[in-house]
Design a protein around this motif. Structure first.
Motif, PDB file in Angstrom:
ATOM      1  N   SER A   1       0.824  -1.336  -0.047  1.00 21.80           N
ATOM      2  CA  SER A   1      -0.089  -0.262   0.083  1.00 21.80           C
ATOM      3  C   SER A   1       0.803   1.361  -0.113  1.00 21.80           C
ATOM      4  O   SER A   1       0.605   2.382  -0.628  1.00 21.80           O
ATOM      5  CB  SER A   1      -0.930  -0.034   1.267  1.00 21.80           C
ATOM      6  N   ALA A   2       1.889   1.313   0.773  1.00 20.59           N
ATOM      7  CA  ALA A   2       2.930   2.307   0.861  1.00 20.59           C
ATOM      8  C   ALA A   2       3.523   2.547  -0.457  1.00 20.59           C
ATOM      9  O   ALA A   2       3.489   3.768  -1.000  1.00 20.59           O
ATOM     10  CB  ALA A   2       3.790   2.283   1.952  1.00 20.59           C
ATOM     11  N   ASN A   3       3.914   1.559  -1.257  1.00 22.55           N
ATOM     12  CA  ASN A   3       4.791   1.716  -2.572  1.00 22.55           C
ATOM     13  C   ASN A   3       3.557   2.085  -3.574  1.00 22.55           C
ATOM     14  O   ASN A   3       3.967   2.934  -4.325  1.00 22.55           O
ATOM     15  CB  ASN A   3       5.338   0.197  -2.830  1.00 22.55           C
ATOM     16  N   TRP A   4       2.444   1.663  -3.332  1.00 22.44           N
ATOM     17  CA  TRP A   4       1.379   1.747  -4.248  1.00 22.44           C
ATOM     18  C   TRP A   4       0.972   3.241  -4.110  1.00 22.44           C
ATOM     19  O   TRP A   4       0.904   4.004  -5.299  1.00 22.44           O
ATOM     20  CB  TRP A   4       0.084   1.152  -3.916  1.00 22.44           C
ATOM     21  N   ALA A   5       0.970   3.916  -2.993  1.00 17.12           N
ATOM     22  CA  ALA A   5       0.673   5.279  -3.029  1.00 17.12           C
ATOM     23  C   ALA A   5       1.721   6.261  -3.564  1.00 17.12           C
ATOM     24  O   ALA A   5       1.447   7.180  -4.065  1.00 17.12           O
ATOM     25  CB  ALA A   5       0.675   5.673  -1.489  1.00 17.12           C
ATOM     26  N   TYR A   6       3.065   5.873  -3.352  1.00 16.57           N
ATOM     27  CA  TYR A   6       4.262   6.590  -4.066  1.00 16.57           C
ATOM     28  C   TYR A   6       3.996   6.616  -5.458  1.00 16.57           C
ATOM     29  O   TYR A   6       4.098   7.599  -6.276  1.00 16.57           O
ATOM     30  CB  TYR A   6       5.361   5.696  -3.766  1.00 16.57           C
ATOM     31  N   GLU A   7       3.743   5.251  -5.946  1.00 20.00           N
ATOM     32  CA  GLU A   7       3.647   5.440  -7.501  1.00 20.00           C
ATOM     33  C   GLU A   7       2.469   6.172  -8.012  1.00 20.00           C
ATOM     34  O   GLU A   7       2.352   6.897  -8.900  1.00 20.00           O
ATOM     35  CB  GLU A   7       3.518   3.702  -8.022  1.00 20.00           C
ATOM     36  N   GLU A   8       1.190   6.155  -7.249  1.00 21.33           N
ATOM     37  CA  GLU A   8       0.042   6.601  -7.754  1.00 21.33           C
ATOM     38  C   GLU A   8       0.295   8.298  -7.472  1.00 21.33           C
ATOM     39  O   GLU A   8      -0.451   8.964  -8.476  1.00 21.33           O
ATOM     40  CB  GLU A   8      -1.203   6.497  -6.858  1.00 21.33           C
ATOM     41  N   SER A   9       1.132   8.510  -6.624  1.00 27.24           N
ATOM     42  CA  SER A   9       1.257   9.911  -6.490  1.00 27.24           C
ATOM     43  C   SER A   9       2.065  10.574  -7.731  1.00 27.24           C
ATOM     44  O   SER A   9       1.668  11.776  -8.035  1.00 27.24           O
ATOM     45  CB  SER A   9       2.086  10.394  -5.211  1.00 27.24           C
ATOM     46  N   LYS A  10       3.019   9.800  -8.231  1.00 27.81           N
ATOM     47  CA  LYS A  10       3.349  10.323  -9.482  1.00 27.81           C
ATOM     48  C   LYS A  10       2.559  10.389 -10.546  1.00 27.81           C
ATOM     49  O   LYS A  10       2.814  11.221 -11.506  1.00 27.81           O
ATOM     50  CB  LYS A  10       4.646   9.142  -9.681  1.00 27.81           C
ATOM     51  N   HIS A  11       1.396   9.713 -10.886  1.00 23.04           N
ATOM     52  CA  HIS A  11       0.690   9.745 -11.740  1.00 23.04           C
ATOM     53  C   HIS A  11       0.048  11.194 -11.801  1.00 23.04           C
ATOM     54  O   HIS A  11      -0.339  11.656 -12.874  1.00 23.04           O
ATOM     55  CB  HIS A  11      -0.437   8.486 -11.713  1.00 23.04           C
ATOM     56  N   ALA A  12      -0.781  11.388 -10.703  1.00 16.41           N
ATOM     57  CA  ALA A  12      -1.373  12.655 -10.594  1.00 16.41           C
ATOM     58  C   ALA A  12      -0.530  13.844 -10.792  1.00 16.41           C
ATOM     59  O   ALA A  12      -0.705  14.753 -11.408  1.00 16.41           O
ATOM     60  CB  ALA A  12      -2.093  12.773  -9.287  1.00 16.41           C
ATOM     61  N   LEU A  13       0.915  13.875 -10.196  1.00 14.41           N
ATOM     62  CA  LEU A  13       1.814  14.802 -10.380  1.00 14.41           C
ATOM     63  C   LEU A  13       2.120  14.952 -11.884  1.00 14.41           C
ATOM     64  O   LEU A  13       1.889  16.064 -12.389  1.00 14.41           O
ATOM     65  CB  LEU A  13       3.141  14.628  -9.665  1.00 14.41           C
TER      66      LEU A  13
END
Lengths: 271, 80
Positions: A83-95
């Protein structure tokens, strides 16, 4: 319900494998790996910009996805760390998509901050209460998101928008990897309790909807634009998300429909 | 070959078997499956009942593209 040591160990191994592949082969950098110097106004398209903005909006609920989602799985290391890693990756998508909209001039910084304010004035909540249901939801939702990004990538490529094509290329690979992890954990759940897991799947399928569909402003109109420009309609959802997910998990549609009937008879409201 | 009316009748019977609370009005070849009031899993249940009654197996890829009763009629005729 706490998980058996064998289950936790199996999930740990899955996470380690997922993370190793991500670290070795899939990592990408918003600043270095997107060809920002190749932005070309003649390749822009308002529908594509609106779709990118919609994705940004959905991804902006990240604080809720993280805070609500991680606590459902906090007792299992592999899932919590995923979940922590998923959040990091998803954060880059929005950015990356947000930067695309502003750097290309298709949206102003002010418009994006106003959008952010509207988005974050509402909160997302878990669509399902248990880790097993959320895991299966993740398998379906990430696969559907992968399909959406893949369609947008093809459209960007057709228009010659290499920047947007590059962004969708990176984010779609991430989404496919997330769907795969969720599927692998679902397979472990099936090994632990096949009947119970299939009941959960039937429940999730029945109530499935994309995240934040009731939160993002004008979502209905946005979905129409998405569909018009190669989004995931019922046919694509069944053909490229639902049936392949079941096939990869070794489940027949008869098993799911039987479970759905069982749910409806035992708990008419919950089914 | 089954007529369109027969297939519609069979579909209605299958829907009632799955959920007798669903209200079914007049149906024609143009009636959209999504307008019948079934969610996607229930639609698959109805399809399952029809497969049993007709002793056929609808391929997944064909099911994915079904939009209305006319499509369902065409599929059943193709497989029968």
């Amino acid at each position: 319900m706490s998980k058996s040591p064998a289950f936790r160990e199996a999930i740990y191994r899955e996470y380690l494998e997922f993370f190793e592949r991500a670290e070795r082969n899939r990592r990408w950098n918003v600043f270095n790996d997107i060809p920002w110097d190749q932005l070309k106004p003649e390749t822009y398209d308002e529908d594509a910009a609106l779709n990118a903005e919609t994705f940004v909006g959905v991804e902006m609920y990240l604080p809720d996805y993280v805070s609500r989602g991680i606590n459902v799985v906090r007792e299992t290391f592999g899932q919590a760390w995923f979940s922590a890693n998923w959040a990091y990756e998803e954060s880059k998508h929005a950015l990356a998509l947000r930067e695309y909209l502003v750097r290309s001039g298709q949206r102003t910084k002010e418009q994006m901050f106003a959008y952010e304010e509207v988005i974050l004035s509402k909160k997302w909540d878990l669509p399902f209460p248990t880790a097993r249901q959320m895991t299966f939801y993740g398998a379906v939702q990430e696969q559907a998101t992968f399909m959406m990004y893949k369609h947008q990538l093809e459209l960007a490529r057709d228009r010659g928008d290499v920047v947007l094509e590059s962004i969708y290329g990176h984010v779609s690979k991430d989404e496919a990897a997330h769907a795969d992890f969720y599927r692998r954990v679902t397979a472990l759940e099936l090994e632990e309790d096949r009947d119970g897991s299939i009941l959960d799947m039937a429940h999730v399928f029945k109530h499935f909807k994309m995240p934040a569909d009731d939160l993002v402003p004008d979502y209905g109109a946005r979905t129409e634009v998405m569909r018009k420009t190669g989004g995931v309609d019922r046919t694509v959802f069944l053909k490229e998300v639902w049936f392949p997910t079941l096939k990869k998990l070794g489940i027949t549609r008869e098993e799911v429909t039987k479970a759905s009937a069982q749910l409806r008879k035992s708990e008419p409201e919950a089914a | 070959m089954r007529t369109e009316e027969e297939i519609i009748k069979l579909f209605k019977e299958a829907v009632r078997e799955v959920d007798h609370n669903v209200k079914l009005g007049e149906m024609t070849a143009k009636t959209e499956l999504s307008a019948v009031g079934l969610d996607s899993v229930m639609t698959m249940e109805v399809i399952g009942v029809m497969e049993e009654k007709l002793n056929v197996r609808f391929p997944d890829e064909d099911l994915a593209t079904l939009k209305n009763m006319g499509d369902l009629t065409t599929l059943i005729r193709k497989l029968s």
